[in-house]
Design a protein around this motif. Structure first.
Motif, PDB file in Angstrom:
ATOM      1  N   GLU A 117      -1.587  -2.795  11.424  1.00  0.00           N
ATOM      2  CA  GLU A 117      -2.046  -2.549  10.568  1.00  0.00           C
ATOM      3  C   GLU A 117      -3.320  -3.159  10.202  1.00  0.00           C
ATOM      4  O   GLU A 117      -4.323  -2.087   9.410  1.00  0.00           O
TER       5      GLU A 117
ATOM      6  N   SER B 207      10.259   6.558   9.638  1.00  0.00           N
ATOM      7  CA  SER B 207      11.318   6.968   8.304  1.00  0.00           C
ATOM      8  C   SER B 207      10.859   5.440   7.644  1.00  0.00           C
ATOM      9  O   SER B 207      10.415   4.790   8.614  1.00  0.00           O
TER      10      SER B 207
ATOM     11  N   ILE C 170      -5.382   5.684   1.713  1.00  0.00           N
ATOM     12  CA  ILE C 170      -5.275   6.365   0.857  1.00  0.00           C
ATOM     13  C   ILE C 170      -4.383   5.622  -0.158  1.00  0.00           C
ATOM     14  O   ILE C 170      -3.003   5.462  -0.646  1.00  0.00           O
TER      15      ILE C 170
ATOM     16  N   ARG D  29       1.993   0.113  13.955  1.00  0.00           N
ATOM     17  CA  ARG D  29       0.565   0.608  13.465  1.00  0.00           C
ATOM     18  C   ARG D  29       0.714  -1.496  13.316  1.00  0.00           C
ATOM     19  O   ARG D  29       1.506  -2.217  12.435  1.00  0.00           O
TER      20      ARG D  29
ATOM     21  N   PRO E 260      -7.267   6.882   7.765  1.00  0.00           N
ATOM     22  CA  PRO E 260      -8.488   6.670   5.854  1.00  0.00           C
ATOM     23  C   PRO E 260      -6.395   5.465   5.495  1.00  0.00           C
ATOM     24  O   PRO E 260      -5.755   6.167   5.563  1.00  0.00           O
TER      25      PRO E 260
ATOM     26  N   TYR F 158       0.396  -1.210   0.089  1.00  0.00           N
ATOM     27  CA  TYR F 158       0.067  -0.169  -0.275  1.00  0.00           C
ATOM     28  C   TYR F 158       1.153   1.317  -0.403  1.00  0.00           C
ATOM     29  O   TYR F 158       0.157   2.739  -0.174  1.00  0.00           O
TER      30      TYR F 158
ATOM     31  N   LEU G  13       3.885   8.573   1.283  1.00  0.00           N
ATOM     32  CA  LEU G  13       2.848   7.430   1.754  1.00  0.00           C
ATOM     33  C   LEU G  13       1.677   6.581   1.078  1.00  0.00           C
ATOM     34  O   LEU G  13       1.693   5.901   0.261  1.00  0.00           O
TER      35      LEU G  13
HETATM   36  N1  SAH Z   1       8.519   2.735   8.337  1.00  0.00           N
HETATM   37  C1  SAH Z   1       7.877   2.398   9.456  1.00  0.00           C
HETATM   38  C2  SAH Z   1       6.997   3.936   9.553  1.00  0.00           C
HETATM   39  C3  SAH Z   1       6.397   4.122   8.318  1.00  0.00           C
HETATM   40  S1  SAH Z   1       4.551   4.315   7.528  1.00  0.00           S
HETATM   41  C4  SAH Z   1       6.857   1.620   9.430  1.00  0.00           C
HETATM   42  O1  SAH Z   1       6.120   0.788   8.357  1.00  0.00           O
HETATM   43  O2  SAH Z   1       5.946   1.279  10.564  1.00  0.00           O
HETATM   44  C5  SAH Z   1       3.639   4.460   8.790  1.00  0.00           C
HETATM   45  C6  SAH Z   1       2.387   4.186   8.556  1.00  0.00           C
HETATM   46  O3  SAH Z   1       2.102   4.798   7.079  1.00  0.00           O
HETATM   47  C7  SAH Z   1       2.162   2.709   8.497  1.00  0.00           C
HETATM   48  O4  SAH Z   1       2.249   2.174   9.445  1.00  0.00           O
HETATM   49  C8  SAH Z   1       0.993   2.283   7.399  1.00  0.00           C
HETATM   50  O5  SAH Z   1      -0.200   2.407   8.791  1.00  0.00           O
HETATM   51  C9  SAH Z   1       0.676   3.907   7.359  1.00  0.00           C
HETATM   52  N2  SAH Z   1       0.503   4.002   5.194  1.00  0.00           N
HETATM   53  C10 SAH Z   1       1.685   3.811   4.756  1.00  0.00           C
HETATM   54  N3  SAH Z   1       1.251   3.751   3.456  1.00  0.00           N
HETATM   55  C11 SAH Z   1      -0.513   4.341   3.685  1.00  0.00           C
HETATM   56  C12 SAH Z   1      -1.688   4.534   2.854  1.00  0.00           C
HETATM   57  N4  SAH Z   1      -1.643   4.271   0.865  1.00  0.00           N
HETATM   58  N5  SAH Z   1      -2.395   5.300   3.066  1.00  0.00           N
HETATM   59  C13 SAH Z   1      -2.827   5.139   4.754  1.00  0.00           C
HETATM   60  N6  SAH Z   1      -1.543   5.031   5.334  1.00  0.00           N
HETATM   61  C14 SAH Z   1      -0.267   4.448   4.601  1.00  0.00           C
END
Ligand code: SAH
Ligand code: SF4
Length: 362
Positions: A166, A109, A239, A164, A237, A70, A318
Motif C-alpha cells: 500500500e 476477497s 480513488i 500490496r 491510483p 481507504y 473498494l
Molecule cells: N483484502 C485483500 C484483497 C482485497 S483489497 C487485501 O487487502 O489485500 C485489494 C487492494 O485494493 C488493496 O490492496 C488496495 O490497494 C486496493 N484498494 C482498496 N481501497 C482502494 C481505494 N479506495 N482506491 C484504490 N485502491 C484501493
C-alpha cells in the motif's frame, strides 16, 4: 539485460538509480515525460515482447475483518450487502477463465483469518485444479495470513500471491490504517517475506495519490520493490470511496494527476525491473476509459478481466466508479481483447505467463 537495473537509459543518457533521479522523473513534463514512456516501452518490448497476459479476477467475497481507512468494503461500512460466492460459483468462474484461454486466475476477497477459511481455500484449490485439469496458474489475494496458512495453500497448488504494501512508508501506512494489532506495517512486511520464503511468485503494489503522499514516498516505493526483488506488481491510483473515513481528505492531486503519476510509476518500474510482471490496474480505467491500454503502452504486461458473476460486482466496491460492475464476464472479455489489440499488443492465450524475473531468480 540485467534482472534489476541500477543504471537505466533515458534517451541517450545513462542515469544511476537514485531517489533524486526518480523524483525528478515522477515530476517530469513535456519531452522528459514522453521520453520516459518511450524508453519503458522499448525495454518492455525488448525483454518481454508484445504479449499481454490475462488473469481472470474472481472477487469471491466482500466480507472483511479489517478496517483499512481507504476501502469501501471495510468491516465498519454497513452499506454494502455482504456476499460470499459458493464453491460451485467460484469453480464455474475458474472454468470459464480456463476455457477462454486466460491461463491464470486471481482469487480475491476481504481478509478473513480463521481455520475454516484456511480449509475452505485449500478445498477450493483442489476443486479448481480438478475441474481445469491443473491448467490454470492460481494467484491468491487474501491479505495477511500466518506462515502455515500460506504454506498450506502453496502446497495445494497456489503459485502466486498478491499482497500490496500500500505504501512502503511506515508513517504514511499508520495514517491510512487503524492503530491496532490487526493493521501493522511490520506484519505486512513479514507476510511478504514469508510468501517469498515459501516459494510463491510474490506480488505487491501501492496506491498512488494518497493524502499525505509525495513523490519522495513514491520514489521510495519503487526502491522498496526493487530492493525486495518483487516478482510482480499491481499498482494504481487511490480513488476515494464516499463511505470511508478518508473520503474527504484532500491530497491536492486531481484524479488526472494520480492517473499520470501511475503511468510514470509503471514506466519507471519497467525500467528498473525489466523482467517482472506488471498489471494494468482496473482503477486506471475508472479514471480514463483507455486507462489500462495506456498502461500497457508504458510497460504493463498483465490485465485482469473481472469474471465475478455480474450480480455481485456492485457489492465489491473498494472505491467509487469501479468499472465493469454492470457487465457479465463475456462482455468484459470481448471488450478487453479488442482493447488490447487496439494497442498493437497481442493477447497471449493459453499461457501461464509466469514472471520472467521469478523464473530467473529460482
Ligand atoms: N483484502 C485483500 C484483497 C482485497 S483489497 C487485501 O487487502 O489485500 C485489494 C487492494 O485494493 C488493496 O490492496 C488496495 O490497494 C486496493 N484498494 C482498496 N481501497 C482502494 C481505494 N479506495 N482506491 C484504490 N485502491 C484501493
Ligand atoms: Fe479488507 Fe482488503 Fe479492504 Fe483492507 S483493503 S478493508 S483488508 S478488503
Amino acid at each position: 539485460m540485467q534482472d534489476k537495473a541500477d543504471l537505466y537509459n533515458l534517451g541517450d543518457k545513462k542515469l544511476p538509480f537514485n531517489i533524486d533521479n526518480i523524483i525528478s522523473l515522477l515530476n517530469s513534463t513535456g519531452e522528459n515525460r514522453l521520453q520516459l514512456f518511450e524508453d519503458a516501452k522499448t525495454v518492455r518490448e525488448k525483454v518481454l515482447g508484445k504479449k499481454v497476459y490475462f488473469r481472470g479476477l474472481i472477487e469471491f467475497s466482500n466480507i472483511c475483518a479489517k478496517n483499512c481507512f481507504y476501502c469501501g468494503i471495510r468491516k465498519s461500512n454497513k452499506n454494502p450487502s455482504r456476499y460470499n460466492l459458493s464453491d460451485d460459483e467460484i469453480v464455474d468462474a475458474a472454468i470459464y477463465s480456463w476455457k477462454e484461454g486466460y491461463g491464470s486466475i486471481v482469487l480475491q476477497s476481504g481478509e478473513i483469518a480463521s481455520k475454516d477459511f484456511t480449509k475452505r481455500i485449500e478445498n477450493l484449490l483442489i476443486k479448481i485444479s480438478q475441474a481445469t485439469n491443473a491448467g490454470l496458474r492460481v494467484t491468491l489475494s487474501l491479505g495477511e495470513q500466518d506462515y502455515d496458512t500460506y504454506k498450506r495453500w502453496f502446497e495445494k497448488g497456489a503459485q502466486r500471491y498478491l499482497l500490496r504494501i500500500e505504501t512502503s512508508n511506515l508513517e504514511l501506512y499508520s495514517k491510512i490504517h487503524p492503530d491496532d494489532p490487526n493493521h501493522q506495517f511490520s506484519k505486512r512486511i513479514e507476510s511478504l517475506e514469508n510468501l517469498r520464503k515459501i516459494g510463491y511468485q510474490t506480488g505487491t503494489g501501492v496506491m498512488i495519490g494518497l493524502p499525505g503522499q509525495n513523490s519522495e514516498h513514491l520514489a521510495k516505493d519503487l526502491k522498496f520493490m526493487h530492493d525486495f526483488g518483487i516478482d510482480m506488481v499491481g499498482m494504481g491510483p487511490y480513488i476515494e470511496h464516499a463511505e470511508t473515513p478518508m473520503a474527504n481528505l484532500d491530497n491536492g492531486l486531481s484524479l488526472h494527476d494520480r492517473f499520470d503519476l501511475s503511468l510514470k510509476m509503471i514506466a519507471l518500474l519497467r525500467l528498473l525491473m525489466p523482467k517482472i510482471n506488471i498489471a494494468a490496474a482496473t482503477a486506471l480505467q475508472s479514471i480514463d476509459k483507455l486507462g489500462r491500454e495506456k498502461a500497457i503502452k508504458v510497460g504493463a504486461n498483465v490485465v485482469m478481466p473481472n469474471v465475478t458473476p455480474g450480480k455481485f460486482r456492485d457489492s465489491y466496491k473498494l472505491y467509487d466508479n469501479k468499472p465493469c460492475t454492470d457487465e457479465d464476464a463475456d462482455q468484459c472479455t470481448n471488450c478487453l481483447s479488442a482493447r488490447v489489440s487496439m494497442t498493437g499488443y497481442e493477447v497471449a492465450l493459453n499461457e501461464w505467463g509466469d514472471s520472467m524475473y521469478y523464473n530467473a531468480r529460482i
